[in-house]
Scaffold this motif. Structure first.
Motif, PDB file in Angstrom:
ATOM      1  N   ASP A   4       0.832  -1.206   0.000  1.00  0.00           N
ATOM      2  CA  ASP A   4       0.000   0.000   0.000  1.00  0.00           C
ATOM      3  C   ASP A   4       0.870   1.260   0.000  1.00  0.00           C
ATOM      4  O   ASP A   4       0.584   2.226  -0.733  1.00  0.00           O
ATOM      5  CB  ASP A   4      -0.922   0.021   1.220  1.00  0.00           C
ATOM      6  N   GLU A   5       1.931   1.273   0.805  1.00  0.00           N
ATOM      7  CA  GLU A   5       2.821   2.435   0.865  1.00  0.00           C
ATOM      8  C   GLU A   5       3.535   2.632  -0.464  1.00  0.00           C
ATOM      9  O   GLU A   5       3.676   3.763  -0.941  1.00  0.00           O
ATOM     10  CB  GLU A   5       3.845   2.256   1.984  1.00  0.00           C
ATOM     11  N   ALA A   7       2.521   1.656  -3.452  1.00  0.00           N
ATOM     12  CA  ALA A   7       1.539   2.115  -4.441  1.00  0.00           C
ATOM     13  C   ALA A   7       1.235   3.604  -4.236  1.00  0.00           C
ATOM     14  O   ALA A   7       1.090   4.358  -5.210  1.00  0.00           O
ATOM     15  CB  ALA A   7       0.264   1.290  -4.342  1.00  0.00           C
ATOM     16  N   GLU A   8       1.149   4.020  -2.980  1.00  0.00           N
ATOM     17  CA  GLU A   8       0.882   5.435  -2.693  1.00  0.00           C
ATOM     18  C   GLU A   8       2.058   6.302  -3.150  1.00  0.00           C
ATOM     19  O   GLU A   8       1.862   7.384  -3.723  1.00  0.00           O
ATOM     20  CB  GLU A   8       0.639   5.622  -1.191  1.00  0.00           C
ATOM     21  N   ARG A  10       4.193   5.614  -5.567  1.00  0.00           N
ATOM     22  CA  ARG A  10       4.152   5.632  -7.039  1.00  0.00           C
ATOM     23  C   ARG A  10       3.087   6.598  -7.546  1.00  0.00           C
ATOM     24  O   ARG A  10       3.303   7.328  -8.502  1.00  0.00           O
ATOM     25  CB  ARG A  10       3.877   4.229  -7.571  1.00  0.00           C
ATOM     26  N   ARG A  11       1.929   6.583  -6.886  1.00  0.00           N
ATOM     27  CA  ARG A  11       0.837   7.458  -7.299  1.00  0.00           C
ATOM     28  C   ARG A  11       1.231   8.931  -7.116  1.00  0.00           C
ATOM     29  O   ARG A  11       1.016   9.758  -7.997  1.00  0.00           O
ATOM     30  CB  ARG A  11      -0.428   7.156  -6.489  1.00  0.00           C
ATOM     31  N   ARG A  12       1.872   9.233  -5.980  1.00  0.00           N
ATOM     32  CA  ARG A  12       2.313  10.606  -5.723  1.00  0.00           C
ATOM     33  C   ARG A  12       3.364  11.048  -6.742  1.00  0.00           C
ATOM     34  O   ARG A  12       3.330  12.171  -7.238  1.00  0.00           O
ATOM     35  CB  ARG A  12       2.898  10.733  -4.314  1.00  0.00           C
ATOM     36  N   ARG A  13       4.311  10.150  -7.010  1.00  0.00           N
ATOM     37  CA  ARG A  13       5.374  10.485  -7.965  1.00  0.00           C
ATOM     38  C   ARG A  13       4.783  10.703  -9.359  1.00  0.00           C
ATOM     39  O   ARG A  13       5.192  11.614 -10.075  1.00  0.00           O
ATOM     40  CB  ARG A  13       6.419   9.362  -7.982  1.00  0.00           C
ATOM     41  N   MET A  14       3.831   9.882  -9.739  1.00  0.00           N
ATOM     42  CA  MET A  14       3.187  10.019 -11.047  1.00  0.00           C
ATOM     43  C   MET A  14       2.437  11.351 -11.124  1.00  0.00           C
ATOM     44  O   MET A  14       2.514  12.064 -12.133  1.00  0.00           O
ATOM     45  CB  MET A  14       2.226   8.853 -11.306  1.00  0.00           C
ATOM     46  N   ALA A  15       1.757  11.708 -10.061  1.00  0.00           N
ATOM     47  CA  ALA A  15       1.041  12.986 -10.029  1.00  0.00           C
ATOM     48  C   ALA A  15       2.021  14.148 -10.107  1.00  0.00           C
ATOM     49  O   ALA A  15       1.773  15.143 -10.805  1.00  0.00           O
ATOM     50  CB  ALA A  15       0.188  13.077  -8.766  1.00  0.00           C
ATOM     51  N   GLN A  16       3.148  14.014  -9.422  1.00  0.00           N
ATOM     52  CA  GLN A  16       4.171  15.060  -9.453  1.00  0.00           C
ATOM     53  C   GLN A  16       4.746  15.207 -10.863  1.00  0.00           C
ATOM     54  O   GLN A  16       4.926  16.327 -11.353  1.00  0.00           O
ATOM     55  CB  GLN A  16       5.275  14.720  -8.457  1.00  0.00           C
ATOM     56  N   GLN A  18       3.279  14.429 -13.683  1.00  0.00           N
ATOM     57  CA  GLN A  18       2.242  15.004 -14.541  1.00  0.00           C
ATOM     58  C   GLN A  18       2.125  16.505 -14.316  1.00  0.00           C
ATOM     59  O   GLN A  18       1.938  17.273 -15.261  1.00  0.00           O
ATOM     60  CB  GLN A  18       0.902  14.310 -14.289  1.00  0.00           C
TER      61      GLN A  18
END
Length: 112
Positions: A4-5, A7-8, A10-16, A18
């Motif tokens: 979970d950590e 994935a979170e 990765r999601r933050r890095r992807m948002a950053q 973008q």
């Protein structure tokens, strides 16, 4: 680290990433808009200034870019409003520059 950590993160890095890509695209569009505006101003100045006057304005732009920009904006505004019937000569540009130039201050120092 759990899944979970990870994935979170990765999601933050992807948002950053973008967000950065969007910022870069916005900056690129702003630069293109500024370049287009500069080229339009140059085209208008070529139409309203005689070669000697344009050369004088370019020389002023090298020494006082802010003042030259203000003069260019003034000339473009005059041209767009239709108040210029013929090309501006070097003498006319000199007079316009004299009118737009800020007043010089005289300082006097007295010693006692």
């Amino acid at each position: 680290m759990g899944d979970d950590e990870l994935a979170e993160l990765r999601r933050r890095r992807m948002a950053q990433l973008q967000q950065q890509a969007g910022d870069q695209q916005a900056m690129q569009e702003e630069l293109e808009r500024q370049q287009k505006m500069k080229s339009q101003i140059q085209i208008i100045l070529m139409q309203v200034l005689e070669p000697e006057a344009r050369e004088r304005l370019n020389t002023i732009k090298l020494t006082k870019p802010d003042f030259a920009g203000a003069v260019e904006q003034q000339l473009v505004a005059l041209a767009q409003s239709g108040r210029l019937q013929k090309k501006i000569t070097d003498a006319q540009l000199k007079e316009l520059l004299r009118q737009l130039a800020p007043a010089k201050r005289d300082y006097s120092i007295t010693r006692r």
